[in-house]
Structure formats: C-alpha cells, structure tokens
Write an enzyme that holds these catalytic residues in place. Structure first.
Site, short mmCIF file in Angstrom:
data_model
loop_
_atom_site.label_atom_id
_atom_site.label_comp_id
_atom_site.label_asym_id
_atom_site.label_seq_id
_atom_site.Cartn_x
_atom_site.Cartn_y
_atom_site.Cartn_z
N GLU A 286 0.83 -1.22 0.00
CA GLU A 286 0.00 0.00 0.00
C GLU A 286 0.86 1.26 0.00
O GLU A 286 0.54 2.24 -0.68
CB GLU A 286 -0.94 -0.01 1.21
CG GLU A 286 -1.93 1.15 1.25
CD GLU A 286 -2.84 1.22 0.04
OE1 GLU A 286 -3.30 0.17 -0.43
OE2 GLU A 286 -3.10 2.34 -0.46
N GLU B 19 1.26 6.49 -7.02
CA GLU B 19 0.16 7.39 -7.41
C GLU B 19 0.59 8.85 -7.35
O GLU B 19 0.32 9.62 -8.28
CB GLU B 19 -1.05 7.17 -6.50
CG GLU B 19 -1.84 5.91 -6.82
CD GLU B 19 -3.05 5.72 -5.91
OE1 GLU B 19 -3.79 4.77 -6.15
OE2 GLU B 19 -3.23 6.51 -4.96
N1 LIG Z 1 -3.47 10.48 -14.95
C1 LIG Z 1 -4.04 9.33 -15.30
N2 LIG Z 1 -3.90 8.86 -16.56
C2 LIG Z 1 -4.47 7.68 -16.91
N3 LIG Z 1 -5.20 6.90 -16.11
C3 LIG Z 1 -5.38 7.32 -14.86
C4 LIG Z 1 -4.82 8.55 -14.38
N4 LIG Z 1 -5.17 8.70 -13.08
C5 LIG Z 1 -5.89 7.60 -12.76
N5 LIG Z 1 -6.01 6.77 -13.81
C6 LIG Z 1 -6.70 5.48 -13.88
O1 LIG Z 1 -8.09 5.70 -13.65
C7 LIG Z 1 -8.64 4.62 -12.89
C8 LIG Z 1 -9.24 5.18 -11.61
O2 LIG Z 1 -8.22 5.88 -10.92
P1 LIG Z 1 -8.34 6.21 -9.39
O3 LIG Z 1 -7.07 6.84 -8.94
O4 LIG Z 1 -9.62 6.94 -9.15
O5 LIG Z 1 -8.42 4.71 -8.85
P2 LIG Z 1 -8.80 4.21 -7.44
O6 LIG Z 1 -7.94 3.04 -7.16
O7 LIG Z 1 -10.28 3.97 -7.40
O8 LIG Z 1 -8.39 5.44 -6.54
P3 LIG Z 1 -8.24 5.48 -4.95
O9 LIG Z 1 -7.86 4.12 -4.49
O10 LIG Z 1 -7.16 6.50 -4.75
O11 LIG Z 1 -9.59 5.92 -4.45
C9 LIG Z 1 -7.50 3.63 -12.66
O12 LIG Z 1 -7.51 2.63 -13.64
C10 LIG Z 1 -6.23 4.50 -12.81
O13 LIG Z 1 -5.13 3.75 -13.27
#
Ligand SMILES: Nc1ncnc2c1ncn2[C@@H]1O[C@H](COP(=O)(O)OP(=O)(O)OP(=O)(O)O)[C@@H](O)[C@H]1O
Length: 128
Positions: free
Chosen positions: A77, A84
């Site tokens: 984690e 991230e």
């Molecule tokens: N800058 C970016 N460019 C491309 N894809 C992205 C970007 N940021 C996030 N993603 C993708 O979008 C999707 C959702 O991202 P997000 O960070 O909301 O995921 P999450 O795991 O639900 O977040 P968290 O656990 O922080 O709540 C994932 O597949 C992630 O890889």
C-alpha cells in the site's frame, strides 16, 4: 530540503541526518493514514487480525505468519500510494502509461491482500 542533491559525492554519515530520515518516513506513514481510504481498511483489517490472534492465543510461530502477511499488505500500500503521487506529478493529465503504472501498483496491493487472506485462513483454521 535542497532543491538538487549532489549524488556523485557521498555525504558523511550523520546520526542527525539518519534520525531526520526516520522522521520523514514516519511523516509519510502518518500522511498515508490520514489521506488514503484504503489504508483505513488495512488498519481495520490489521486490528481485527491482531484482536483475533490475541483472542485465540495463537502461537509465536503463527504470529510470525500473520505479521508477514500484514507487513506485506502495508508495504504494498505504501508503494502504491507513492506511485500514485509520483504519477500525478509526472503526468497530471490522462496518460495510458500512468494508467498502467497505477493499475499495476494497485495490482500489487491486491496480490498482497489475497495472500494475506489465505495466510490468515490457514493460520486461524486450527484454532476454530
Ligand atoms: N493520470 C491518469 N492517466 C491515466 N489513467 C489514470 C490517471 N489517473 C488515474 N487513472 C486510472 O483511472 C482509474 C481510476 O483511478 P483512481 O485513482 O480513481 O483509482 P482508485 O484506485 O479507485 O483510486 P483510490 O484508491 O485513490 O480511491 C485507474 O484505472 C487508474 O489507473
């Protein structure tokens, strides 16, 4: 903090610098605990597992397995969270490489979590 670090000249060892690094690491953990909802779930899971281990008076050998499982999830984690943050700086807009990087890092957490569930089940099984 220095804007740039001279990596070609190693700095002399210093206890003060080491204790500062330790402080930064603790600050990183505290920040993650304050900001990452997944970390809250890991914290709840850690407390449940530790509570069960005390309740069932598991052996030292079994405690080792539980500690390894929990540490693996926490390490995954922390790395996922760091990936991230770095991704968001490197590429604030959408980038397919960022998606792959974030999804792979999240996959690492999932692998560790599934492994921890298996280890937990195998460890607690004899106590039921
Ligand atoms: N800058 C970016 N460019 C491309 N894809 C992205 C970007 N940021 C996030 N993603 C993708 O979008 C999707 C959702 O991202 P997000 O960070 O909301 O995921 P999450 O795991 O639900 O977040 P968290 O656990 O922080 O709540 C994932 O597949 C992630 O890889």
């Amino acid at each position: 903090m220095n804007e740039t670090k001279n990596v070609s000249t190693p700095e002399p060892f210093s206890l003060a610098a080491r204790s500062k690094s330790f402080g930064y690491a603790i600050a990183g953990i505290v920040f993650m605990l304050k900001t990452q909802h997944n970390a809250w779930l890991h914290l709840i899971a850690t407390m449940i597992v530790a509570g069960m281990a005390f309740y069932f008076k598991v052996s030292a050998a079994d405690w080792r397995w539980l500690v390894v499982a929990m540490v693996a999830v926490w390490v995954a984690e922390t790395i996922n969270t760091a990936v991230e943050y770095v991704c968001d700086v490197v590429s604030p807009g959408y980038a397919i490489a960022v998606k792959h990087a974030k999804d792979i890092a999240a996959g690492g957490v999932l692998i560790a979590a599934v492994g921890a569930v298996l280890i937990g089940a195998l460890t607690f099984w004899p106590y039921f």
